[in-house]
Write a protein that holds these residues in place. Structure first.
Motif, PDB file in Angstrom:
ATOM      1  N   GLU A  14       1.012  -1.233  -0.036  1.00  0.00           N
ATOM      2  CA  GLU A  14       0.063   0.011  -0.092  1.00  0.00           C
ATOM      3  C   GLU A  14       0.884   1.144   0.127  1.00  0.00           C
ATOM      4  OE1 GLU A  14      -2.359   2.190  -0.721  1.00  0.00           O
ATOM      5  OE2 GLU A  14      -3.730   0.774  -0.045  1.00  0.00           O
ATOM      6  N   PRO A  15       1.487   1.607  -1.336  1.00  0.00           N
ATOM      7  CA  PRO A  15       2.298   2.872  -1.320  1.00  0.00           C
ATOM      8  C   PRO A  15       1.510   3.912  -0.821  1.00  0.00           C
ATOM      9  CG  PRO A  15       1.567   2.103  -3.481  1.00  0.00           C
ATOM     10  CD  PRO A  15       0.910   1.086  -2.517  1.00  0.00           C
ATOM     11  N   LEU A  16       0.155   4.036  -0.669  1.00  0.00           N
ATOM     12  CA  LEU A  16      -0.462   5.520  -0.373  1.00  0.00           C
ATOM     13  C   LEU A  16       0.175   5.739   1.156  1.00  0.00           C
ATOM     14  CD1 LEU A  16      -2.503   7.470  -0.951  1.00  0.00           C
ATOM     15  CD2 LEU A  16      -4.445   5.974   0.027  1.00  0.00           C
ATOM     16  N   TRP A  17       0.205   4.790   1.958  1.00  0.00           N
ATOM     17  CA  TRP A  17       0.582   5.247   3.264  1.00  0.00           C
ATOM     18  C   TRP A  17       1.967   5.791   3.357  1.00  0.00           C
ATOM     19  CZ3 TRP A  17      -0.277  -0.421   5.977  1.00  0.00           C
ATOM     20  CH2 TRP A  17      -1.594  -0.659   5.793  1.00  0.00           C
ATOM     21  N   LEU A  18       2.710   5.865   2.503  1.00  0.00           N
ATOM     22  CA  LEU A  18       4.024   6.482   2.415  1.00  0.00           C
ATOM     23  C   LEU A  18       3.749   8.216   2.177  1.00  0.00           C
ATOM     24  CD1 LEU A  18       6.288   4.188   0.133  1.00  0.00           C
ATOM     25  CD2 LEU A  18       6.317   4.418   2.640  1.00  0.00           C
ATOM     26  N   ARG A  19       2.906   8.376   1.860  1.00  0.00           N
ATOM     27  CA  ARG A  19       2.441   9.727   1.595  1.00  0.00           C
ATOM     28  C   ARG A  19       1.936  10.296   2.902  1.00  0.00           C
ATOM     29  NH1 ARG A  19      -0.746  10.246  -4.056  1.00  0.00           N
ATOM     30  NH2 ARG A  19      -0.470  12.391  -3.570  1.00  0.00           N
ATOM     31  N   LEU A  20       1.612   9.588   3.930  1.00  0.00           N
ATOM     32  CA  LEU A  20       1.219  10.066   5.224  1.00  0.00           C
ATOM     33  C   LEU A  20       2.493  10.225   6.069  1.00  0.00           C
ATOM     34  CD1 LEU A  20      -1.566  10.570   6.549  1.00  0.00           C
ATOM     35  CD2 LEU A  20      -1.383   8.449   7.613  1.00  0.00           C
ATOM     36  N   ARG A  21       3.728   9.807   5.855  1.00  0.00           N
ATOM     37  CA  ARG A  21       4.716   9.863   6.532  1.00  0.00           C
ATOM     38  C   ARG A  21       5.185  11.073   6.988  1.00  0.00           C
ATOM     39  NH1 ARG A  21       9.472   6.141   3.992  1.00  0.00           N
ATOM     40  NH2 ARG A  21       9.076   8.076   2.496  1.00  0.00           N
ATOM     41  N   ARG A  22       5.257  11.996   5.979  1.00  0.00           N
ATOM     42  CA  ARG A  22       5.778  13.546   6.492  1.00  0.00           C
ATOM     43  C   ARG A  22       4.876  14.108   7.521  1.00  0.00           C
ATOM     44  NH1 ARG A  22       4.223  18.367   4.383  1.00  0.00           N
ATOM     45  NH2 ARG A  22       5.484  20.119   4.661  1.00  0.00           N
ATOM     46  N   LEU A  23       3.378  13.821   7.250  1.00  0.00           N
ATOM     47  CA  LEU A  23       2.413  14.331   8.149  1.00  0.00           C
ATOM     48  C   LEU A  23       2.672  13.992   9.805  1.00  0.00           C
ATOM     49  CD1 LEU A  23      -0.202  16.377   8.766  1.00  0.00           C
ATOM     50  CD2 LEU A  23      -1.408  14.514   7.984  1.00  0.00           C
ATOM     51  N   LEU A  24       2.718  12.727   9.694  1.00  0.00           N
ATOM     52  CA  LEU A  24       2.974  11.994  11.139  1.00  0.00           C
ATOM     53  C   LEU A  24       4.392  12.476  11.732  1.00  0.00           C
ATOM     54  CD1 LEU A  24       2.024   8.316  10.095  1.00  0.00           C
ATOM     55  CD2 LEU A  24       0.902   9.764  11.671  1.00  0.00           C
ATOM     56  N   GLY A  25       5.352  12.826  10.871  1.00  0.00           N
ATOM     57  CA  GLY A  25       6.746  13.282  11.437  1.00  0.00           C
ATOM     58  C   GLY A  25       6.327  14.761  12.003  1.00  0.00           C
ATOM     59  N   LEU A  26       5.586  15.587  11.225  1.00  0.00           N
ATOM     60  CA  LEU A  26       5.510  16.875  11.785  1.00  0.00           C
ATOM     61  C   LEU A  26       4.655  17.064  12.945  1.00  0.00           C
ATOM     62  CD1 LEU A  26       4.511  18.412   8.369  1.00  0.00           C
ATOM     63  CD2 LEU A  26       6.492  18.916   9.541  1.00  0.00           C
ATOM     64  N   TYR A  27       3.687  15.884  13.195  1.00  0.00           N
ATOM     65  CA  TYR A  27       2.959  15.896  14.453  1.00  0.00           C
ATOM     66  C   TYR A  27       3.819  15.510  15.675  1.00  0.00           C
ATOM     67  CZ  TYR A  27      -1.726  17.577  12.917  1.00  0.00           C
ATOM     68  OH  TYR A  27      -2.520  18.496  12.351  1.00  0.00           O
ATOM     69  N   ALA A  28       4.711  14.631  15.364  1.00  0.00           N
ATOM     70  CA  ALA A  28       5.581  14.122  16.325  1.00  0.00           C
ATOM     71  C   ALA A  28       6.320  15.477  16.712  1.00  0.00           C
ATOM     72  CB  ALA A  28       6.719  12.989  15.424  1.00  0.00           C
ATOM     73  N   PHE A  29       6.980  16.138  15.926  1.00  0.00           N
ATOM     74  CA  PHE A  29       7.732  17.387  16.308  1.00  0.00           C
ATOM     75  C   PHE A  29       6.594  18.331  17.016  1.00  0.00           C
ATOM     76  CE2 PHE A  29       8.514  21.807  15.510  1.00  0.00           C
ATOM     77  CZ  PHE A  29       9.796  21.938  16.100  1.00  0.00           C
ATOM     78  N   PHE A  30       5.427  18.305  16.605  1.00  0.00           N
ATOM     79  CA  PHE A  30       4.312  19.210  17.351  1.00  0.00           C
ATOM     80  C   PHE A  30       4.022  18.741  18.949  1.00  0.00           C
ATOM     81  CE2 PHE A  30      -0.404  19.630  18.168  1.00  0.00           C
ATOM     82  CZ  PHE A  30      -0.304  20.876  18.329  1.00  0.00           C
ATOM     83  N   PHE A  31       3.900  17.593  19.078  1.00  0.00           N
ATOM     84  CA  PHE A  31       3.810  17.007  20.518  1.00  0.00           C
ATOM     85  C   PHE A  31       5.088  17.256  21.355  1.00  0.00           C
ATOM     86  CE2 PHE A  31       0.002  15.180  18.840  1.00  0.00           C
ATOM     87  CZ  PHE A  31      -0.987  15.495  19.683  1.00  0.00           C
TER      88      PHE A  31
END
Length: 208
Positions: free
Chosen positions: A72-89
């Protein structure tokens, strides 16, 4: 047609991520200021935001092996957003410590960073996340070229540092930190071939 068909799914995944992360951040803050986080709400909210950052960073590193396993390559396009929220928290974690625990005493904050090894390590990991966040855009990726990937490989040092920081901060209860250590070990072990390539490239470049 395939690209068009994935757009609604990607939008739904990103919308869910935004909603879940923002509601979690606001909800934890509300529980903290209304004294609903137990006997030590300050410590509770600081740890909550820190663990949220750690969990999101782990999830970010889970995306690649899971997307390959599920094809499911679509999940890879979510990786950046998850990383940004990791920094946010992670930012909320530090701000909560500075605001609630230290009462915005910046000199004391600097002293704590210098004198307490676990806080020093946590700040070092935060600076790694900061660098990754600043350079996360496509324009920065084009500007940095090959150096972009070298910089973002620092996440493989930042994540273990965060787990050690968490372990030192709880001290009395090591069960949960040990679980995190195991998860991080597995995530790094799954990338062993990548680390071997990186090491060979480093050796070859040093011999030139």
């Amino acid at each position: 047609m395939r690209i068009l068909s994935t757009q609604p799914r990607l939008l739904a995944l990103k919308s869910f991520t935004h909603l879940a992360c923002l509601l979690t951040a606001v909800g934890a803050f509300y529980l903290g200021i209304t004294d609903q986080l137990g006997g030590d709400p300050v410590k509770a909210i600081i740890h909550f935001y820190g663990k949220a950052s750690l969990n999101l960073l782990i999830l970010t590193l889970c995306v690649t092996p899971l997307s390959r396993w599920r094809r499911e390559p679509l999940w890879l396009r979510l990786r950046r957003l998850l990383g940004l929220y990791a920094f946010f928290f992670a930012s909320l974690h530090i701000l909560s410590f500075l605001w609630f625990d230290l009462q915005l005493a910046f000199a004391l904050f600097i002293s704590e960073v210098i004198q307490r090894p676990y806080i020093t390590l946590g700040m070092a990991a935060y600076l790694v996340l900061l660098a990754l966040t600043i350079t996360s855009t496509k324009s920065m990726q084009r500007r940095l070229g090959k150096r972009w990937q070298l910089l973002h490989n620092w996440v493989y040092l930042g994540l273990p540092a965060i787990v050690v920081h968490y372990y030192w901060s709880v001290k009395a209860y090591i069960g949960e930190p040990l679980i995190y250590f195991a998860i991080v070990f597995i995530l790094l072990w799954l990338r062993r071939d990548k680390f071997k390539r990186m090491w060979r490239q480093r050796l070859s470049s040093s011999m030139k």
